[in-house]
Write an enzyme that holds these catalytic residues in place. Structure first.
Site, PDB file in Angstrom:
ATOM      1  N   HIS A   6     -32.041   8.431  12.582  1.00 38.48           N
ATOM      2  CA  HIS A   6     -30.786   8.933  13.483  1.00 38.48           C
ATOM      3  C   HIS A   6     -30.737   7.780  14.794  1.00 38.48           C
ATOM      4  O   HIS A   6     -31.448   7.605  14.882  1.00 38.48           O
ATOM      5  CB  HIS A   6     -31.831  10.266  13.961  1.00 38.48           C
ATOM      6  CG  HIS A   6     -31.062  10.702  15.402  1.00 38.48           C
ATOM      7  ND1 HIS A   6     -31.373  12.777  15.006  1.00 38.48           N
ATOM      8  CD2 HIS A   6     -30.788  10.512  16.359  1.00 38.48           C
ATOM      9  CE1 HIS A   6     -30.200  12.639  16.166  1.00 38.48           C
ATOM     10  NE2 HIS A   6     -30.175  11.885  16.593  1.00 38.48           N
ATOM     11  N   HIS A   8     -26.933   6.446  16.557  1.00 37.82           N
ATOM     12  CA  HIS A   8     -25.729   6.137  16.524  1.00 37.82           C
ATOM     13  C   HIS A   8     -24.869   5.517  16.227  1.00 37.82           C
ATOM     14  O   HIS A   8     -25.571   4.480  17.749  1.00 37.82           O
ATOM     15  CB  HIS A   8     -25.149   7.635  17.748  1.00 37.82           C
ATOM     16  CG  HIS A   8     -25.596   8.709  17.886  1.00 37.82           C
ATOM     17  ND1 HIS A   8     -25.128  10.200  17.313  1.00 37.82           N
ATOM     18  CD2 HIS A   8     -26.906   9.358  18.207  1.00 37.82           C
ATOM     19  CE1 HIS A   8     -25.938  10.980  17.260  1.00 37.82           C
ATOM     20  NE2 HIS A   8     -26.971  10.549  17.924  1.00 37.82           N
ATOM     21  N   HIS A 184     -28.107  18.253  15.646  1.00 37.13           N
ATOM     22  CA  HIS A 184     -28.234  18.207  16.886  1.00 37.13           C
ATOM     23  C   HIS A 184     -29.302  19.336  16.708  1.00 37.13           C
ATOM     24  O   HIS A 184     -27.953  20.453  17.279  1.00 37.13           O
ATOM     25  CB  HIS A 184     -27.671  17.738  17.714  1.00 37.13           C
ATOM     26  CG  HIS A 184     -27.634  15.932  17.324  1.00 37.13           C
ATOM     27  ND1 HIS A 184     -27.418  15.071  16.852  1.00 37.13           N
ATOM     28  CD2 HIS A 184     -28.242  15.344  17.917  1.00 37.13           C
ATOM     29  CE1 HIS A 184     -27.287  14.367  16.596  1.00 37.13           C
ATOM     30  NE2 HIS A 184     -27.605  13.929  17.404  1.00 37.13           N
ATOM     31  N   GLU A 187     -32.546  20.259  20.940  1.00 38.56           N
ATOM     32  CA  GLU A 187     -32.922  18.871  22.067  1.00 38.56           C
ATOM     33  C   GLU A 187     -32.892  19.086  23.656  1.00 38.56           C
ATOM     34  O   GLU A 187     -33.048  18.624  24.955  1.00 38.56           O
ATOM     35  CB  GLU A 187     -31.743  17.837  21.712  1.00 38.56           C
ATOM     36  CG  GLU A 187     -31.499  16.662  22.837  1.00 38.56           C
ATOM     37  CD  GLU A 187     -30.522  15.591  22.549  1.00 38.56           C
ATOM     38  OE1 GLU A 187     -29.453  15.830  21.871  1.00 38.56           O
ATOM     39  OE2 GLU A 187     -31.080  13.872  23.234  1.00 38.56           O
ATOM     40  N   ASP A 265     -32.028   6.947  18.341  1.00 39.80           N
ATOM     41  CA  ASP A 265     -30.790   8.106  18.667  1.00 39.80           C
ATOM     42  C   ASP A 265     -29.954   6.589  19.088  1.00 39.80           C
ATOM     43  O   ASP A 265     -29.140   6.733  18.444  1.00 39.80           O
ATOM     44  CB  ASP A 265     -31.911   8.093  20.419  1.00 39.80           C
ATOM     45  CG  ASP A 265     -30.719  10.038  20.463  1.00 39.80           C
ATOM     46  OD1 ASP A 265     -29.787  10.014  19.115  1.00 39.80           O
ATOM     47  OD2 ASP A 265     -30.992  10.606  20.849  1.00 39.80           O
ATOM     48  N   ASP A 266     -30.627   5.935  20.237  1.00 40.26           N
ATOM     49  CA  ASP A 266     -28.838   5.643  20.834  1.00 40.26           C
ATOM     50  C   ASP A 266     -29.604   4.033  21.463  1.00 40.26           C
ATOM     51  O   ASP A 266     -29.774   4.381  22.766  1.00 40.26           O
ATOM     52  CB  ASP A 266     -28.411   6.261  21.961  1.00 40.26           C
ATOM     53  CG  ASP A 266     -26.976   7.681  21.352  1.00 40.26           C
ATOM     54  OD1 ASP A 266     -26.891   7.203  21.139  1.00 40.26           O
ATOM     55  OD2 ASP A 266     -27.941   8.352  21.981  1.00 40.26           O
TER      56      ASP A 266
HETATM   57  N1  ADE Z   1     -24.719  11.075  20.635  1.00 37.68           N
HETATM   58  C1  ADE Z   1     -25.375  10.329  20.550  1.00 37.68           C
HETATM   59  N2  ADE Z   1     -26.028  10.885  21.098  1.00 37.68           N
HETATM   60  C2  ADE Z   1     -26.593  11.854  21.035  1.00 37.68           C
HETATM   61  C3  ADE Z   1     -27.824  12.483  21.888  1.00 37.68           C
HETATM   62  N3  ADE Z   1     -29.178  12.261  21.548  1.00 37.68           N
HETATM   63  N4  ADE Z   1     -27.962  14.208  21.230  1.00 37.68           N
HETATM   64  C4  ADE Z   1     -26.502  14.729  21.501  1.00 37.68           C
HETATM   65  N5  ADE Z   1     -25.193  13.973  20.681  1.00 37.68           N
HETATM   66  C5  ADE Z   1     -25.869  12.851  20.893  1.00 37.68           C
HETATM   67 ZN    ZN Z   2     -28.734  11.562  18.343  1.00 37.03          ZN
END
Ligand code: ADE
Ligand code: ZN
Length: 331
Positions: A6, A8, A184, A187, A265-266
């Site tokens: 996971h 992006h 997703h 969250e 994640d990011d």
């Molecule tokens: N796009 C990028 N990161 C995300 C996240 N944590 N939740 C939802 N969409 C996303």
């Molecule tokens: Zn994500």
């Protein structure tokens, strides 16, 4: 040894690379980047910031560079597998087009694999805040793709927009095409979003899913189904889903029998990295080496790959753990 399922792709852009891209295209980065930090203060602002950074990648070569840079960095931290979440909409929005966008990302994957041996796959995602039609178009695109690296379908973006039912058709298309499904949920929204996902999408994995902890019947259902949660603790704390790692439910989910794994994640948006997620799991959350290796194994078991690749990855993991039980997760 590490694996993640996971991350992006635009969310993996380091501030230094974003700045380099902004200079290349004459974009004023000061509205979303300052002192090597991305500027946002809540989930909605994060999504806006994400889209601004995404708009700095405009050619297939830009995407190849971004992908190769990220995967090379992961490989240097002893990562053997990564699944990258990509959104054809971002390619379309910048005028690049989905095909060139995917081909740049694929080239980056091949270059990184040639250089380091890291294995990677692509999960096409729809962005919920772009609306159901665009999510269906993303699923159509993924279903028609002949790119062997495209193995899964996801939905990311603004979880508070609409209900899963509005997007279920996209997942039907992806399922019929034989793609792995993840979504997703749980969250930003509470347990109902995870229940909706299980009822309407029937995914083998859920992105985050951590807020299922607010409903122990749902936790039991996840454990019974064997649904894997792609947990991203650093992201959850940065986005203030939880105030700190002590309040994060990863351990409670695992102890309730839910299959979980660690993900970034990011990473630069949340001032983290996969390496830091593993370190926090060990040093702050108190997971043992064996438990962490177990989570890496879960990521590989749940990966959207062919069985030969999975067996090879599992053998690599088992080999490393047998060789050096105390250092199996170190870089
Ligand atoms: N796009 C990028 N990161 C995300 C996240 N944590 N939740 C939802 N969409 C996303
Ligand atoms: Zn994500």
């Amino acid at each position: 040894m590490k694996a993640e399922i996971h991350c992006h792709i635009e969310g993996a852009a380091a501030p230094a690379l974003a700045l380099q891209q902004a200079r290349k295209y004459g974009v004023d980065a000061s509205t979303f980047l300052s002192d090597s930090r991305y500027l946002w203060s809540d989930f909605s602002e994060f999504l806006v910031c994400y889209d601004r950074v995404a708009a700095l990648f405009r050619t297939d070569a830009d995407y190849a560079l971004l992908t190769e840079t990220y995967l090379t960095e992961l490989a240097a931290a002893n990562t053997i597998y990564s699944e990258i979440i990509v959104s054809p909409d971002h390619g379309d929005r910048i005028g690049l087009g989905a095909d060139a966008y995917l081909s740049g990302i694929s080239e980056g994957i091949h270059n990184a694999r040639d250089k380091t041996g890291i294995e990677a796959r692509i999960i096409v995602t729809g962005e919920r805040h772009f609306g159901p039609d665009s999510v269906i178009a993303a699923a159509d695109y993924a279903a028609r793709s002949s790119n062997p690296l495209v193995t899964g379908f996801n939905m990311a973006g603004e979880e508070r927009m609409g209900r899963v039912a509005d997007y279920a058709r996209a997942f039907d298309i992806a399922r019929d095409a034989g793609l792995g499904l993840t979504i997703h949920a749980g969250e930003v929204c509470g347990p109902f979003s995870v229940t909706d996902a299980l009822d309407l999408v029937r995914p083998s994995r859920i992105g985050h899913g951590v807020r299922a902890i607010e409903d122990m019947d749902l936790v039991a259902r996840l454990a019974d189904l064997g649904t894997v949660l792609e947990v991203c603790p650093g992201s959850n704390v940065a986005l203030q889903v939880y105030p700190d790692f002590d309040h994060h439910p990863l351990r409670r989910l695992k102890e309730a029998g839910v299959r979980v794994c660690l993900n970034s994640d990011d990473p630069p948006f949340f001032r983290t990295s996969l390496e830091r997620e593993y370190r926090i799991a060990a040093e702050v959350m108190g997971f043992s080496e064996a438990e962490i290796t177990g989570m890496t194994r879960t990521a590989v078991e749940a990966a959207f790959v062919d069985e030969d690749t999975r067996s090879r990855l599992l053998a690599q993991l088992d080999g490393a753990a047998a060789l050096s039980p105390n250092q199996a997760n170190s870089a």
